[in-house]
Enzyme design. Structure first.
Site, PDB file in Angstrom:
ATOM      1  N   SER A  31      -3.104  -7.248   0.713  1.00 13.61           N
ATOM      2  CA  SER A  31      -4.511  -7.143   0.317  1.00 13.61           C
ATOM      3  C   SER A  31      -5.421  -7.805   1.338  1.00 13.61           C
ATOM      4  CB  SER A  31      -4.713  -7.773  -1.059  1.00 13.61           C
ATOM      5  OG  SER A  31      -3.972  -7.090  -2.042  1.00 13.61           O
ATOM      6  N   SER A 215      -8.507  -6.448 -12.431  1.00 14.89           N
ATOM      7  CA  SER A 215      -8.192  -7.057 -11.124  1.00 14.89           C
ATOM      8  C   SER A 215      -9.393  -7.717 -10.457  1.00 14.89           C
ATOM      9  CB  SER A 215      -7.589  -6.001 -10.182  1.00 14.89           C
ATOM     10  OG  SER A 215      -6.466  -5.382 -10.753  1.00 14.89           O
ATOM     11  N   GLU A 334      -0.969  -6.241 -11.178  1.00 11.71           N
ATOM     12  CA  GLU A 334       0.134  -5.917 -10.269  1.00 11.71           C
ATOM     13  C   GLU A 334       1.361  -6.786 -10.519  1.00 11.71           C
ATOM     14  OE1 GLU A 334      -0.990  -8.367  -6.245  1.00 11.71           O
ATOM     15  OE2 GLU A 334      -2.307  -6.743  -6.879  1.00 11.71           O
ATOM     16  N   LYS A 431       6.823  -0.499   1.466  1.00 11.93           N
ATOM     17  CA  LYS A 431       5.375  -0.298   1.293  1.00 11.93           C
ATOM     18  C   LYS A 431       4.617  -1.594   1.513  1.00 11.93           C
ATOM     19  CE  LYS A 431       2.083   0.989  -2.387  1.00 11.93           C
ATOM     20  NZ  LYS A 431       1.195   1.902  -1.645  1.00 11.93           N
TER      21      LYS A 431
END
Length: 446
Positions: A31, A215, A334, A431
């Site tokens: 992020s 989030s 998440e 990923k």
């Protein structure tokens, strides 16, 4: 050697023979890395990213920015790696902003940050920029960004789908100004507009009009990183209007930024300490951070462990017992797959709520977790906004991942306590967490 030959389609999840005792160095935050790449590319001067995450999502972001003309030089510094300097992993990226241009074709893979953060950037390019990606990316919501950019003056062709594939016809600039969106399906809609906002002629004012935003820590991360490169941001948490964020037009500074470890990717390793009654230390855990993964300290402590944060990092210790939990995960969705995996091994039921938006992530994570844990003998029920988990004795079997990295790590956590669990396509962890299988077996001393 192909990826499938390195990690076959079914990977036998290692079973722990005793308490884990390990130090695990977790790579940089996805992020933070992808936000930093965007901001550095829009800056008025070159900058550095140190300890960036090299994973599928971040390499897709870098490749996309290069396609629009940004210079990104990857450098290895063996001397700093030996000395333990700011780029002690031996890697740094030099970002050299340039005039953005098309035509360009961008592969977003299935990366939410790439598919949502870059269309606003593409409006600043001179020429068309086409976006495409994995089949699952076509199903993920993008309408909030598309509709907002059109309202701000952009021309976008998406065939009326409100989703990929699409083409942004960049005009070299965008007027910007006020815009209202419903970001209840993804906080990334807000972050996407804010990150490019300083380069819009009038800046941007983003007003969220829908139900509760998921989030929120990720929006706080965006705001903090914007301020760190010189942007002026008014937000609700600093006395601004509720659900409204304003970014003034300005030049952005090039910075020398060291990327924090990815705390969400630390989750399976902390879970290993909890599940095995062992101890895991994650070096360089920040004392202050906007990363959602920091909530693991509180959540996993409530589930039966204890933690200590020192200059060395975070040390988490399991007690040998795992307790169920009733927790609202709306701000840290998440983390749900990993928490669900631990809850399936607990001594009492758990209720995970506030995460209806997970149905729109890399896969429908609520349906996937329910199916896969139940097929191992579990008792998981979907609710309107989460999961209800009643622990039962589990058995081995195939744990399908649906090309979702967090499903793969969740199944691996269960495999620590349950012999015979096989993870389908463990390489999907690339990923965001390259080398996960080797890190996992290394933690176990294998």
């Amino acid at each position: 050697m192909t990826e499938s030959s390195v990690h076959p389609a079914l990977w036998p999840a290692p079973h722990a023979s005793g308490a884990v005792d390990a130090t695990v160095t977790v790579p940089g935050s996805k992020s933070v890395t992808n936000r930093a790449l965007v901001l550095a590319s829009l800056a008025a001067e070159p900058g550095w990213l140190r300890r960036p995450l090299r994973s599928r999502d971040t390499l897709l972001m870098a490749q996309a920015l290069r396609a629009m003309g940004v210079g990104i030089e990857e450098m290895v510094s063996s001397s700093s790696a030996v000395q333990g300097g700011p780029d002690a992993t031996g890697e740094a990226w030099r970002i050299i902003p340039a005039g953005l241009h098309g035509p360009a074709t961008i592969d977003v893979g299935n990366a939410g940050t790439v598919m949502r953060f870059l269309p606003p950037v593409a409006t600043l390019a001179d020429g068309p920029v086409h976006f495409d990606g994995d089949p699952r990316s076509y199903e993920r919501p993008l309408n909030g960004v598309i509709d907002a950019l059109r309202a701000l003056g952009a021309r976008i062709d998406d065939g009326g789908r409100g989703a990929l594939p699409l083409t942004v016809h960049g005009g070299g600039a965008l007027d910007g100004g006020p815009v209202a969106i419903d970001a209840s399906s993804s906080s990334q809609f807000v972050s996407a507009l804010l990150l490019s906002g300083p380069r819009f002629n009038q800046g941007v004012e983003v007003r969220h009009t829908g139900s509760a935003l998921p989030s929120m820590p990720h929006i706080r991360m965006t705001v903090d990183m914007l301020r760190a490169v010189g942007a002026q941001v008014d937000e609700p948490e600093t006395g601004g209007e509720p659900n409204v964020w304003r970014v003034s037009p300005s030049a952005l500074l090039g910075r020398d930024l060291t990327i924090e470890p990815d705390l969400s990717n630390a989750q399976p390793f902390l879970a290993a300490a909890l599940v095995t009654g062992g101890r895991v230390t994650v070096p360089d855990w920040p004392e202050r951070t906007t990363q959602p993964g920091d909530a693991l300290r509180e959540i996993f402590t409530a589930m039966g462990g204890s933690c200590e944060l020192t200059e060395r990092g975070l040390t988490f210790t399991g007690s040998g017992r795992i307790h169920g939990i009733d927790v609202d995960l709306s701000e840290v969705g998440e983390l749900t797959p990993g928490i669900a995996a631990v809850a399936a091994l607990a001594d009492s039921p758990s209720t995970l709520s506030g995460v209806a938006h997970l149905r729109l992530h890399e896969t429908d994570r609520l349906a996937a977790l329910t199916k896969e844990i139940n097929e191992l003998g579990g008792d998981v029920t979907e609710t309107a906004d989460g999961l209800r988990i009643r622990p039962r004795p589990l058995h081995g079997g195939v744990f399908h991942t649906y090309d979702d990295h967090r499903m793969a790590t969740a199944g691996s956590v269960i495999g620590l306590a349950v012999p015979g669990v096989e993870i389908e396509n463990v390489s999907t962890t690339a990923k965001t967490l390259p080398d996960f299988p080797d890190m996992w077996t290394g933690m176990l001393g294998a």
